[in-house]
Scaffold this active site. Structure first.
Site: not given
Ligand code: IVH
Length: 661
Positions: A421, A416, A218, A398, A305, A109, A401, A111, A113
């Site tokens: 200006c 400035c 998720y 500046c 990551k 999946e 001017c 991740k 942010d």
């Molecule tokens: S599963 C047991 N799935 O990443 C772990 N986490 O450090 C449950 N996050 O705190 C998390 N996308 O805030 C999971 N598809 C995803 C995610 C996800 C973002 C974040 C979440 C979590 C951190 C893990």
């Protein structure tokens, strides 16, 4: 039709439209129809409050203002994920699983942010939402989460269930939020994640509703009670009506996982939200306990990551911008390069020290990244590729001017020195007319620049003289009758804008929207404010020496005073109209707060006093009516006793204000 039935029908209709628009991204009705249905529903619910349903879309606009967030203990702790950073570590993760389990597959999946949230539904109805907090205890953000458009208030099945996901701010909302903060003179959000986290911790859910947060789900807590695998869980979440990120995939081995990661390291650059990696989970729930957990995270999952995106390009030149306050910003002019979803040809170099510390020189190859993935910034020079560039030296005058630039001791920026200006003037005009200040519709950046170039606009005063040039304006290409009339109407309407917005619009250094709002409460007319002294100004909440100094210096400048008189003659409102306060024994009284309060913060106590029409001040004098003293109160309490000022303890204060706020 029976109005009761109509309410039901409208709720269904709007919820369906919301789902199609926000969750499926496939709008089915026009904004126009949507707004009409919504208005009709609001009116009917006002008429029959007893018929308001828990899943009504009108619940999503926010409303309640909290004083703080309650703590919530998670029934099942919210764990975090281990990380891997390259292919070797990814394969080691797989080996550890291979050693203890067999017959498994993975689900990958994105991740997302943002920030994690856990949400409880009872009988299919949204009940409660909490942040992750320390994993065991989080904060109750129910009211704020309710405003997220893509989150259903009612599920497609009437079940009890707890689900988890990520709240995030899409790039578009992020840019909008930062634009607003910029014109409010507030610090910008560094990236969409901070913006989402900051927004969700807002006490006023109306602000949250405006900021357009979104959510992907998720996890189902105790998912094995409903389904057998992560893939089924994601499918089931969608069946229930949740928004699930579409880029998940069942992978049969680690090679396939790795392919997915490579695919998304590229694809993420085109997405409308930030992702910082790929989450890899063992699909089969029956294997999870066998693979096990560490104290912090499951061993059956990890996060790959992505490395932050960086690009290398040539620094062609360093140019300069002068802002509304006269601040000089050096800008890197770059050979265009593609980075995180867009072509970059300029990046900020912040100030002189930033350039000197990194020894950046025109002609160098530089590394750039998007700070918070949005605003590009030069990180460093690729020194190995330097030829014989000359060291950087900042300009002395500046660029607009020609007046000398000045850097005061202890400050990082040059300004400035010319009060007149043109760069300052133009930015000042744009700010004055902007939505967050005088809100003059259509007098945006481009129009201001055009009018300035043609000699119609130079100072704020000229805005209100534009009507005398109406006929000439109508001849400017792209303007015409309709547009000019609309603009002149908006200018006229702006004369009634509130005093605090006007004050903010003047662009006094350090006076942002919030500060302006505070000032007008204590100085309700411009004439009073003109005479204000530093000592009195610093008694206003959130106003320190620097802001007070800046205000006094603004009003001691003849030119500024002349401008204000002229604007007054045009009929601009410069008087504060008090919000309604509750009549109470504290109305009109001055308080001083001292010592440690237990039941609420000082800001909360201040807010209560102000709501009741009272004021707070920082020092005790004969004019003080009450001292609210918490524990460990010191010299202020003594002075109050010496002067015979009434002292209230926290308990008495609470009793006297109970139920009033
Ligand atoms: S599963 C047991 N799935 O990443 C772990 N986490 O450090 C449950 N996050 O705190 C998390 N996308 O805030 C999971 N598809 C995803 C995610 C996800 C973002 C974040 C979440 C979590 C951190 C893990």
């Amino acid at each position: 039709m029976n109005e009761k039935l109509r309410i039901k029908e409208l709720i269904q209709l709007i919820n369906k439209a919301n789902y199609e628009y926000h969750t499926l991204d496939k709008p089915t009705i026009s904004d126009y129809d949507y707004d009409h249905y919504f208005k009709e529903l609001v009116e009917l619910e006002e008429k029959y409050p007893e018929l308001k349903q828990e899943d009504s879309p009108t619940q999503k606009v926010g409303g309640s203002v909290l004083e703080g967030f309650n703590k919530i203990t998670h029934q099942v702790p919210m764990m975090s994920l281990s990380n891997v950073f390259d292919e070797t570590e990814l394969r080691q993760f797989d080996e550890r699983i291979f050693n203890v389990a067999s017959g498994y597959s993975y689900v990958t999946e994105l991740k997302i942010d943002g920030l994690a949230v856990s949400i409880i539904y009872e009988k299919g109805l949204f009940k409660q939402a909490a942040t992750r907090g320390n994993g065991v205890v989080g904060e109750d953000i129910t009211e704020n989460v309710k405003t997220i458009k893509s989150l259903p208030l009612k599920l497609n099945e009437a079940i009890d269930i707890e689900v988890r996901g990520e709240i995030f701010m899409p790039h578009k909302s992020f840019e909008k939020a930062n634009e607003e903060r910029m014109s409010n003179d507030e610090a910008l959000f560094a990236n969409p994640r901070n913006a989402a986290a900051g927004t969700i911790r807002q006490l006023d859910s109306k602000v949250v509703a405006k900021r357009a947060l979104d959510i992907f789900l998720y996890t189902i807590v105790d998912a094995q009670n409903y389904v057998n695998s992560q893939k089924e869980a994601l499918d089931y979440l969608q069946t229930l009506g949740f928004k699930v990120n579409p880029y998940y995939k069942q992978c049969h081995d680690i090679d396939e996982v790795h392919q997915q990661i490579q695919l998304f390291d590229d694809k993420r650059k085109t997405l409308k939200y930030d992702t910082d990696g790929v989450v890899i989970k063992v699909n089969e729930f029956s294997l999870h306990d066998k693979i096990g957990y560490t104290a912090k995270s499951p061993k059956w999952a990890t996060a790959y990551k992505f490395a932050p995106e960086v690009a290398e390009t040539k620094l062609l030149d360093i140019t300069y911008q002068i802002g509304r306050t006269g601040k000089l910003t050096p800008v890197a002019e770059l050979e265009p390069v593609f980075l995180s979803g867009s072509t970059i040809s300029r990046a900020t170099l912040h100030n002189e020290d930033f350039i000197v510390d990194r020894d950046v020189r025109v002609g160098d190859i530089v590394r750039i990244h998007k700070a918070g993935e949005i605003i590009p910034e030069v990180i460093e020079v690729v020194l190995e590729q330097r030829t014989n560039q000359t060291p950087f030296e900042i300009i002395k005058d500046c660029p607009v001017c020609g007046h000398p630039l000045i850097r005061k001791e202890g400050e990082a920026d040059y300004y400035c020195s010319n009060d007149d200006c043109p760069a300052k003037n133009i930015h000042g005009l744009i700010h004055f007319a902007s939505r967050v200040a005088m809100d003059i519709d259509t007098l945006g950046e481009k129009v201001v620049e055009t009018f300035h170039e043609l000699g119609f606009l130079n100072t704020i005063y000229d805005i209100y003289r534009l009507e005398t040039f109406a006929e000439e304006l109508k001849l400017i290409p792209g303007f015409g009758n309709k547009k000019v009339n609309k603009l002149l109407d908006a200018i006229d309407a702006s004369k009634n804008q509130s005093f605090d917005k006007f004050l903010f619009g003047l662009g006094i250094k350090h006076v942002g929207a919030k500060v302006a709002k505070n000032i007008v409460k204590y100085y309700p007319t411009i004439d009073l404010l003109k005479e204000a002294e530093i000592e009195a100004l610093i008694d206003i909440p959130d106003i320190g020496e620097m802001i007070a100094q800046s205000i006094v210096s603004y009003f001691s400048d003849e030119q500024n005073l002349k401008l204000i008189d002229e604007l007054k003659s045009f009929g601009l409102n410069m008087t504060y109209e008090q919000e309604e306060t509750i009549e109470h024994e504290f109305t009109g009284k001055t308080f001083v707060l001292t010592g440690k309060l237990e039941s609420f913060s000082r800001d909360q106590a201040k807010a209560i006093i102000e709501k009741l029409g009272g004021k707070t001040s920082s020092s005790v004098s004969k004019k003080t009516d009450y001292v609210l003293a918490g524990s460990d109160a010191g010299s202020k309490l003594k002075k109050a006793n010496d002067l015979g000022v009434t002292v209230l303890d926290e308990q008495t204060f609470m009793e006297k204000t109970n139920g009033l706020y």
